[in-house]
Design a protein around this motif. Structure first.
Motif, PDB file in Angstrom:
ATOM      1  N   ASN A 198       0.745  -1.164  -0.094  1.00 58.66           N
ATOM      2  CA  ASN A 198       0.007   0.171  -0.011  1.00 58.66           C
ATOM      3  C   ASN A 198       0.959   1.302  -0.088  1.00 58.66           C
ATOM      4  OD1 ASN A 198       0.505   0.812   2.933  1.00 58.66           O
ATOM      5  ND2 ASN A 198      -0.491  -0.986   3.315  1.00 58.66           N
ATOM      6  N   GLU A 199       0.283   2.396  -0.388  1.00 57.40           N
ATOM      7  CA  GLU A 199       0.864   3.397  -0.409  1.00 57.40           C
ATOM      8  C   GLU A 199      -0.143   4.497   0.068  1.00 57.40           C
ATOM      9  OE1 GLU A 199       3.806   4.815  -1.664  1.00 57.40           O
ATOM     10  OE2 GLU A 199       4.718   3.461  -2.815  1.00 57.40           O
ATOM     11  N   HIS A 200       0.424   5.520   0.679  1.00 61.69           N
ATOM     12  CA  HIS A 200      -0.231   6.992   1.419  1.00 61.69           C
ATOM     13  C   HIS A 200       0.207   8.020   0.920  1.00 61.69           C
ATOM     14  CE1 HIS A 200      -2.185   4.341   4.638  1.00 61.69           C
ATOM     15  NE2 HIS A 200      -0.934   3.501   4.599  1.00 61.69           N
ATOM     16  N   LEU A 201      -0.770   8.863   0.373  1.00 58.32           N
ATOM     17  CA  LEU A 201      -0.609  10.338   0.358  1.00 58.32           C
ATOM     18  C   LEU A 201      -1.143  10.992   1.750  1.00 58.32           C
ATOM     19  CD1 LEU A 201      -1.678  10.413  -3.625  1.00 58.32           C
ATOM     20  CD2 LEU A 201       0.361  10.961  -2.394  1.00 58.32           C
ATOM     21  N   ASN A 202      -0.426  11.503   2.390  1.00 55.63           N
ATOM     22  CA  ASN A 202      -1.049  11.958   3.678  1.00 55.63           C
ATOM     23  C   ASN A 202      -0.344  13.430   3.971  1.00 55.63           C
ATOM     24  OD1 ASN A 202       1.723  11.671   4.181  1.00 55.63           O
ATOM     25  ND2 ASN A 202       1.241   9.721   5.618  1.00 55.63           N
ATOM     26  N   ALA A 203      -0.825  13.748   5.058  1.00 55.41           N
ATOM     27  CA  ALA A 203      -0.510  15.291   5.348  1.00 55.41           C
ATOM     28  C   ALA A 203      -1.225  16.297   4.637  1.00 55.41           C
ATOM     29  CB  ALA A 203       0.892  15.764   5.589  1.00 55.41           C
ATOM     30  N   LEU A 204      -2.500  15.961   4.253  1.00 57.47           N
ATOM     31  CA  LEU A 204      -3.283  16.797   3.327  1.00 57.47           C
ATOM     32  C   LEU A 204      -4.637  17.472   4.263  1.00 57.47           C
ATOM     33  CD1 LEU A 204      -3.681  14.121   0.398  1.00 57.47           C
ATOM     34  CD2 LEU A 204      -2.164  16.003   0.581  1.00 57.47           C
ATOM     35  N   TYR A 205      -4.863  18.427   3.663  1.00 59.22           N
ATOM     36  CA  TYR A 205      -6.301  18.980   4.153  1.00 59.22           C
ATOM     37  C   TYR A 205      -7.355  18.178   3.558  1.00 59.22           C
ATOM     38  CZ  TYR A 205      -3.607  23.263   5.465  1.00 59.22           C
ATOM     39  OH  TYR A 205      -2.589  24.327   6.017  1.00 59.22           O
ATOM     40  N   ASP A 206      -8.552  18.540   4.383  1.00 58.18           N
ATOM     41  CA  ASP A 206      -9.799  17.931   3.857  1.00 58.18           C
ATOM     42  C   ASP A 206     -10.229  18.082   2.270  1.00 58.18           C
ATOM     43  OD1 ASP A 206     -12.133  16.102   3.995  1.00 58.18           O
ATOM     44  OD2 ASP A 206     -13.326  17.720   4.671  1.00 58.18           O
ATOM     45  N   ASP A 207     -10.150  19.272   1.757  1.00 54.85           N
ATOM     46  CA  ASP A 207     -10.206  19.243   0.636  1.00 54.85           C
ATOM     47  C   ASP A 207      -9.283  18.793  -0.338  1.00 54.85           C
ATOM     48  OD1 ASP A 207     -12.686  20.803   1.160  1.00 54.85           O
ATOM     49  OD2 ASP A 207     -11.832  22.605   1.038  1.00 54.85           O
ATOM     50  N   GLU A 208      -8.162  18.657  -0.040  1.00 54.79           N
ATOM     51  CA  GLU A 208      -7.077  18.323  -0.860  1.00 54.79           C
ATOM     52  C   GLU A 208      -7.169  16.677  -0.696  1.00 54.79           C
ATOM     53  OE1 GLU A 208      -2.613  19.860  -0.866  1.00 54.79           O
ATOM     54  OE2 GLU A 208      -3.474  19.641   1.406  1.00 54.79           O
ATOM     55  N   ALA A 209      -7.388  16.171   0.183  1.00 52.27           N
ATOM     56  CA  ALA A 209      -7.598  14.664   0.108  1.00 52.27           C
ATOM     57  C   ALA A 209      -8.621  14.230  -0.845  1.00 52.27           C
ATOM     58  CB  ALA A 209      -7.763  14.390   1.393  1.00 52.27           C
ATOM     59  N   LYS A 210      -9.937  14.951  -0.749  1.00 51.09           N
ATOM     60  CA  LYS A 210     -10.921  14.926  -1.554  1.00 51.09           C
ATOM     61  C   LYS A 210     -10.691  14.936  -3.037  1.00 51.09           C
ATOM     62  CE  LYS A 210     -14.571  16.053   1.954  1.00 51.09           C
ATOM     63  NZ  LYS A 210     -15.582  17.059   2.303  1.00 51.09           N
ATOM     64  N   LYS A 211      -9.812  15.963  -3.519  1.00 47.59           N
ATOM     65  CA  LYS A 211      -9.447  16.022  -4.710  1.00 47.59           C
ATOM     66  C   LYS A 211      -8.493  14.972  -5.334  1.00 47.59           C
ATOM     67  CE  LYS A 211      -6.662  19.314  -7.280  1.00 47.59           C
ATOM     68  NZ  LYS A 211      -5.338  19.895  -6.965  1.00 47.59           N
ATOM     69  N   VAL A 212      -7.609  14.633  -4.484  1.00 53.93           N
ATOM     70  CA  VAL A 212      -6.637  13.712  -4.892  1.00 53.93           C
ATOM     71  C   VAL A 212      -7.424  12.366  -5.042  1.00 53.93           C
ATOM     72  CG1 VAL A 212      -4.806  12.237  -3.826  1.00 53.93           C
ATOM     73  CG2 VAL A 212      -4.755  14.797  -3.747  1.00 53.93           C
ATOM     74  N   PHE A 213      -8.251  12.069  -4.053  1.00 51.96           N
ATOM     75  CA  PHE A 213      -9.104  10.665  -4.097  1.00 51.96           C
ATOM     76  C   PHE A 213      -9.740  10.781  -5.399  1.00 51.96           C
ATOM     77  CE2 PHE A 213     -13.006   8.648  -3.846  1.00 51.96           C
ATOM     78  CZ  PHE A 213     -12.638   7.311  -3.521  1.00 51.96           C
ATOM     79  N   ASN A 214     -10.793  11.999  -5.851  1.00 55.76           N
ATOM     80  CA  ASN A 214     -11.458  11.909  -6.948  1.00 55.76           C
ATOM     81  C   ASN A 214     -10.510  11.949  -8.215  1.00 55.76           C
ATOM     82  OD1 ASN A 214     -13.797  11.848  -5.944  1.00 55.76           O
ATOM     83  ND2 ASN A 214     -13.782  14.420  -5.468  1.00 55.76           N
ATOM     84  N   GLU A 215      -9.331  12.428  -8.131  1.00 49.28           N
ATOM     85  CA  GLU A 215      -8.410  12.550  -9.584  1.00 49.28           C
ATOM     86  C   GLU A 215      -8.013  11.171  -9.644  1.00 49.28           C
ATOM     87  OE1 GLU A 215      -5.473  15.750  -8.701  1.00 49.28           O
ATOM     88  OE2 GLU A 215      -6.754  17.196  -9.317  1.00 49.28           O
ATOM     89  N   ILE A 216      -7.437  10.378  -8.782  1.00 47.32           N
ATOM     90  CA  ILE A 216      -7.203   8.961  -9.044  1.00 47.32           C
ATOM     91  C   ILE A 216      -7.996   8.317  -9.449  1.00 47.32           C
ATOM     92  CG2 ILE A 216      -6.109   6.868  -7.604  1.00 47.32           C
ATOM     93  CD1 ILE A 216      -4.415   9.016  -6.010  1.00 47.32           C
ATOM     94  N   VAL A 217      -9.373   8.026  -8.492  1.00 45.92           N
ATOM     95  CA  VAL A 217     -10.343   7.451  -9.183  1.00 45.92           C
ATOM     96  C   VAL A 217     -10.868   7.707 -10.518  1.00 45.92           C
ATOM     97  CG1 VAL A 217     -12.950   6.828  -9.030  1.00 45.92           C
ATOM     98  CG2 VAL A 217     -11.264   6.891  -6.898  1.00 45.92           C
ATOM     99  N   THR A 218     -10.824   8.962 -11.172  1.00 47.82           N
ATOM    100  CA  THR A 218     -11.047   9.236 -12.455  1.00 47.82           C
ATOM    101  C   THR A 218      -9.901   8.662 -13.353  1.00 47.82           C
ATOM    102  OG1 THR A 218     -12.110  11.542 -11.953  1.00 47.82           O
ATOM    103  CG2 THR A 218     -11.317  11.136 -14.043  1.00 47.82           C
ATOM    104  N   ILE A 219      -8.653   8.751 -13.175  1.00 45.15           N
ATOM    105  CA  ILE A 219      -7.584   8.238 -13.786  1.00 45.15           C
ATOM    106  C   ILE A 219      -7.768   6.746 -14.079  1.00 45.15           C
ATOM    107  CG2 ILE A 219      -5.290   7.730 -14.162  1.00 45.15           C
ATOM    108  CD1 ILE A 219      -4.828  10.493 -12.526  1.00 45.15           C
ATOM    109  N   LEU A 220      -8.244   6.032 -12.743  1.00 43.16           N
ATOM    110  CA  LEU A 220      -8.240   4.606 -12.836  1.00 43.16           C
ATOM    111  C   LEU A 220      -9.504   4.114 -13.677  1.00 43.16           C
ATOM    112  CD1 LEU A 220      -7.239   3.703  -9.059  1.00 43.16           C
ATOM    113  CD2 LEU A 220      -5.934   3.206 -11.350  1.00 43.16           C
ATOM    114  N   ASN A 221     -10.580   4.805 -13.827  1.00 45.43           N
ATOM    115  CA  ASN A 221     -11.910   4.647 -14.438  1.00 45.43           C
ATOM    116  C   ASN A 221     -11.385   4.505 -15.921  1.00 45.43           C
ATOM    117  OD1 ASN A 221     -13.534   3.730 -12.477  1.00 45.43           O
ATOM    118  ND2 ASN A 221     -14.086   5.688 -11.822  1.00 45.43           N
ATOM    119  N   LYS A 222     -10.533   5.367 -16.296  1.00 45.22           N
ATOM    120  CA  LYS A 222     -10.325   5.776 -17.731  1.00 45.22           C
ATOM    121  C   LYS A 222      -9.427   4.379 -18.321  1.00 45.22           C
ATOM    122  CE  LYS A 222     -10.415  10.500 -17.839  1.00 45.22           C
ATOM    123  NZ  LYS A 222      -9.704  11.747 -18.203  1.00 45.22           N
ATOM    124  N   THR A 223      -8.899   3.530 -17.666  1.00 48.95           N
ATOM    125  CA  THR A 223      -7.994   2.429 -17.997  1.00 48.95           C
ATOM    126  C   THR A 223      -8.679   1.205 -17.984  1.00 48.95           C
ATOM    127  OG1 THR A 223      -7.320   2.193 -15.648  1.00 48.95           O
ATOM    128  CG2 THR A 223      -6.000   3.530 -17.083  1.00 48.95           C
TER     129      THR A 223
END
Length: 74
Positions: A49-74
């Motif tokens: 597993n990997e973590h992207l941590n030390a983020l603000y709430d809005d940052e974490a939501k943005k990162v999560f959504n961007e990763i899911v969008t990229i993964l859904n395109k593949t």
């Protein structure tokens, strides 16, 4: 191989994570009172597993959504 790269708002944290063989993506909140207690966890098929941590709430939501969008395109 695809990677997701992110630098936090403060500019003091940068990380790139592999998006190959991702099994799941989770957004989480740490247990401290700090505003930067949020993160995103990627679990891989091989059990790592990997973590992207030390983020603000809005940052974490943005990162999560961007990763899911990229993964859904593949």
């Amino acid at each position: 191989m695809k990677f997701y790269s992110y630098s936090n708002i403060n500019g003091n944290y940068s990380k790139a994570v592999s998006l190959k063989d991702v099994r799941s993506v989770n957004q989480y909140e740490g247990n401290s009172n700090s505003q930067i207690r949020f993160g995103v966890r990627l679990d891989y098929e091989n059990g790592a597993n990997e973590h992207l941590n030390a983020l603000y709430d809005d940052e974490a939501k943005k990162v999560f959504n961007e990763i899911v969008t990229i993964l859904n395109k593949t």
